[in-house]
Design an enzyme around this catalytic site. Structure first.
Site, PDB file in Angstrom:
ATOM      1  CD  GLU A  85      -2.963  -0.862   2.499  1.00  0.00           C
ATOM      2  OE1 GLU A  85      -4.001  -1.517   2.339  1.00  0.00           O
ATOM      3  OE2 GLU A  85      -2.707  -0.380   3.374  1.00  0.00           O
ATOM      4  CG  HIS A 124      -1.985  -9.727  13.260  1.00  0.00           C
ATOM      5  ND1 HIS A 124      -3.129  -9.750  13.844  1.00  0.00           N
ATOM      6  CD2 HIS A 124      -2.097 -10.131  12.234  1.00  0.00           C
ATOM      7  CE1 HIS A 124      -3.759 -10.513  12.800  1.00  0.00           C
ATOM      8  NE2 HIS A 124      -3.141 -11.078  11.900  1.00  0.00           N
TER       9      HIS A 124
END
Length: 406
Positions: free
Chosen positions: A174, A335
């Site tokens: 990303e 996470h």
């Protein structure tokens, strides 16, 4: 007031859960109690707010063991984790149409999986991998050879060919903007096919050992290797190697993505603020006065002042965080957002139109093949962050503008 709840577990170690405001599914709660019933768990099991059902042990759990390791608790995506780098590019430097940048990243980094992972798999390098992969593989090859010499069935033909590749599922690359308008590169991947092969092989070996010694378990996927046995020694060697490979894999991909961006912005630089963290792994650490093998399955180390990454889903915000070193969590945080439903359920429940609306403003795939990764398939990332404020502090809030999926 403490930030966690204690799930009572009669006759076994307790379960400490940072899940206020975030539901735990019944199947995941059963798995947590199964793990906590094992005789070699040290003090308690810690549960992160992104917890959900996994193979044997839940994703989003922290498992301290003394004298044994559970291969399935680490899982088959050994060393899977995140890497993020802040760049000198600013929001105002980005073009209105980001499709060319996404296409260039997709061309530079092999992603996805075709041909059942065979010779024509587009998710591996078709020719010679880039120089950064060649250099890192030179450092990794001897360790790989040592593992497969002892365990030929654990060999994988694409160890070198997968180094610097993304994979499938929830792995991504990303471009994100932080609150100040700085552009970050963030990516998520692990040890690829070779790590999967190592994990699968040793999980089956552990199950075989349990049958051989007539050890009954609440779930066969909690099969373990006792410390000092050949299985334990060889597994520790293999998992340690796969974790190094996973870190190198992310580094090679980051090199490739930054190379793409430099073609658009030749004067691009990166800052000192960079993170490279595992979230499926085992390490030897000291907690509550004892040296333990700490397995983080879908969880990130959050020692005092340690930087970590907690990503949201496609179209949702992500966070760079700093650990507070909370002892009760074994210095750990979540996470990610964590799945709210299975991939099958997401595909059944949501349409391409739903996904297009949910990812508005993000240059990403908007087709039926990524519905299982749509933002609605995940928990609310804001609720997940709110449930762990005594584990981490937020340093940067990121929003995606480009997302590449396998």
């Amino acid at each position: 007031m403490r930030g966690h709840d204690v799930i009572e577990n009669p006759d076994h170690v307790p379960i400490k859960a940072w899940t206020r405001g975030v539901p735990i599914e019944d199947a995941a709660l059963k798995q947590l109690k199964n793990v906590a019933s094992l005789p070699f768990i040290h003090k308690h099991v810690a549960v992160m707010p992104d917890v959900h059902w996994g193979m044997g042990a839940t994703v989003g759990s922290v498992i301290p063991t003394v004298g044994a390791i559970i291969p399935a608790a680490v899982g088959v995506d050994i060393g899977c984790g995140m890497m993020a780098v802040r760049t000198s590019i600013r929001a105002e430097h980005l073009p209105d149409d980001l499709s060319a940048i996404r296409s260039a990243i997709e061309a530079a980094v092999p992603h996805g999986r075709t041909d059942n992972g065979g010779r024509n798999d587009k998710g591996a390098w078709a020719g010679e991998p880039p120089a950064s992969a060649v250099t890192r593989w030179a450092d990794l090859k001897a360790g790989y050879d040592a593992v497969v010499e002892a365990h030929p069935k654990a060999a994988h033909p694409r160890g070198f060919g997968h180094l610097g590749t993304l994979g499938t599922g929830n792995h991504f690359i990303e471009l994100c903007l932080d609150e100040a308008g700085d552009v970050w590169v963030m990516l998520h991947s692990g040890s690829r096919g070779v790590g999967n092969r190592f994990g699968t092989y040793f999980i089956e070996r552990a199950k075989h050992e349990m049958r051989r010694w007539h050890i009954n378990l609440p779930d066969q996927d909690l099969a373990y290797f006792p410390e000092g046995t050949d299985g334990f020694i060889h597994y520790v060697r293999a998992v340690s190697w796969a974790q190094k490979y996973a870190r190198a894999n992310r580094e090679v991909m980051m090199d490739s993505v930054l190379g793409v961006l430099k073609a658009f912005w030749p004067d691009l630089e990166t800052t000192q603020e960079a993170v490279n963290c595992h979230h499926n792994y085992v390490s030897k650490e000291r907690h509550f006065g004892k040296d333990v093998f700490l397995t983080r399955k879908g969880a990130v180390s959050a020692k005092l002042d340690e930087l970590g990454i907690i990503p949201g889903s496609m179209g949702a915000k992500s966070f760079i965080v700093r650990g507070k070193g909370n002892a009760d969590s074994f210095c750990t945080c979540s996470h990610g957002a964590g799945r709210a439903m299975s991939r099958t359920e997401a595909k059944r429940r949501f349409t391409v139109e739903d996904h297009v609306r949910a990812t508005e403003g993000v240059e990403c795939r908007k087709d039926a093949e990524v519905i299982d990764e749509t933002p609605m398939a995940y928990k609310d990332i804001d609720a997940v962050i709110a449930a762990q404020t005594d584990l981490i502090e937020v340093v940067h809030t990121l929003r995606q503008v480009v997302c590449v999926k396998g």
